[in-house]
Motif scaffolding. Structure first.
Motif, PDB file in Angstrom:
ATOM      1  N   TRP A 162       0.863  -1.187   0.000  1.00  0.00           N
ATOM      2  CA  TRP A 162       0.000   0.000   0.000  1.00  0.00           C
ATOM      3  C   TRP A 162       0.899   1.235   0.000  1.00  0.00           C
ATOM      4  N   PHE A 163       0.451   2.298  -0.642  1.00  0.00           N
ATOM      5  CA  PHE A 163       1.150   3.579  -0.615  1.00  0.00           C
ATOM      6  C   PHE A 163       0.264   4.612   0.072  1.00  0.00           C
ATOM      7  N   ASN A 176      -0.884   7.358  -8.444  1.00  0.00           N
ATOM      8  CA  ASN A 176      -1.404   5.989  -8.394  1.00  0.00           C
ATOM      9  C   ASN A 176      -0.842   5.130  -9.532  1.00  0.00           C
ATOM     10  N   ASN A 231       2.894   4.362  -8.951  1.00  0.00           N
ATOM     11  CA  ASN A 231       3.078   3.435  -7.833  1.00  0.00           C
ATOM     12  C   ASN A 231       2.738   2.007  -8.252  1.00  0.00           C
ATOM     13  N   THR A 278      -3.211   3.531  -3.522  1.00  0.00           N
ATOM     14  CA  THR A 278      -2.572   4.719  -2.971  1.00  0.00           C
ATOM     15  C   THR A 278      -3.604   5.598  -2.282  1.00  0.00           C
TER      16      THR A 278
END
Length: 249
Positions: free
Chosen positions: A78-79, A91, A94, A108
């Motif tokens: 997860w970010f 997003n 990532n 994200t």
């Protein structure tokens, strides 16, 4: 494991909140990046990256380090990105990073925190900053709940503006704006060396007790915002602006 990078404390605070809620290990990427240490890390299956937003993506210095570092045992990522206003289409990038690292991408989350980028914007006064942090709490709680439940984050906004800023503006922002040559130091400097210790890029050295900046700056604003004497300026851009770091709230 919760891995964080932080310039002036916003992302560190959010990472600590998540780590405390989940009972996970907190890992400071600043230290490894500063030490130029990309040795493997035993992370466990669940990892959360908490970073600030630099030009509508995660900081380039963080991405470069992650690409070189093996995250042993990691399966899902997860970010959580702190920002002064928006994360653009981070997003997408990532997700691409996760694909490169062979990680299941879990999304994200955007957390709006007090602005610190005084090389371009204004930082809030302490009372306003405390209100911004209070308003961020529900978003932090939602992120924690999703991670606890092993759920994907909700998809963030991705309009034409977001896509343009993350795709076209980000690559131009670094060569055009992310430079250290505008940093200066006044006679108020006490030679404490805090700017040297906090610089994740090892871009500052002391000469005759005063900081001198090199060419490898990431614009984290740690040097100027943590200077206890407020002796550092960024050209005329920072003149008269309040300095911001989370711990001062």
């Amino acid at each position: 494991m919760i891995l964080y990078f932080s310039g002036t404390g916003n992302s560190k605070y959010v990472a600590q909140r998540i780590a405390d809620a989940l009972g996970d290990t907190l890992f400071n990427m600043n230290d490894r990046i500063k030490a130029r240490d990309s040795s493997p890390i035993e992370t466990g299956e669940r990892i959360v990256f908490v970073t600030p937003t630099y030009a509508w993506r995660i900081p380039r210095i963080v991405q470069d380090w992650l690409l070189k570092t093996d995250l042993i045992g990691a399966k899902r990522a997860w970010f959580v990105m702190t920002c002064g206003s928006e994360i653009g289409n981070a997003n997408k990038y990532n997700q691409a990073l996760c694909e490169t690292k062979h990680l299941a991408y879990m999304g994200t989350a955007e957390i709006v925190m007090p602005e610190n980028y005084i090389a371009m914007f204004n930082a809030p006064q302490p009372d306003e900053a405390r209100k911004i942090v209070a308003n961020a709490e529900p978003g932090i709680e939602r992120a924690i709940a999703a991670i606890q439940a092993d759920r994907h984050f909700a998809s963030p906004r991705s309009n034409l503006y977001d896509r343009f800023m993350s795709s076209a503006v980000n690559p131009l922002f670094y060569p055009l704006f992310v430079k250290a040559n505008a940093f200066t130091v006044s006679s108020a400097c006490i030679g404490c060396g805090q700017c040297v210790r906090r610089c994740p890029a090892n871009n500052i050295t002391l000469h005759d007790g005063k900081p001198v900046w090199g060419k490898d700056c990431t614009h984290c604003m740690a040097c100027i915002c943590y200077c206890p004497a407020e002796a550092i300026e960024y050209g005329k851009k920072s003149l008269g602006k309040p300095r911001y770091h989370f711990e001062a709230l």
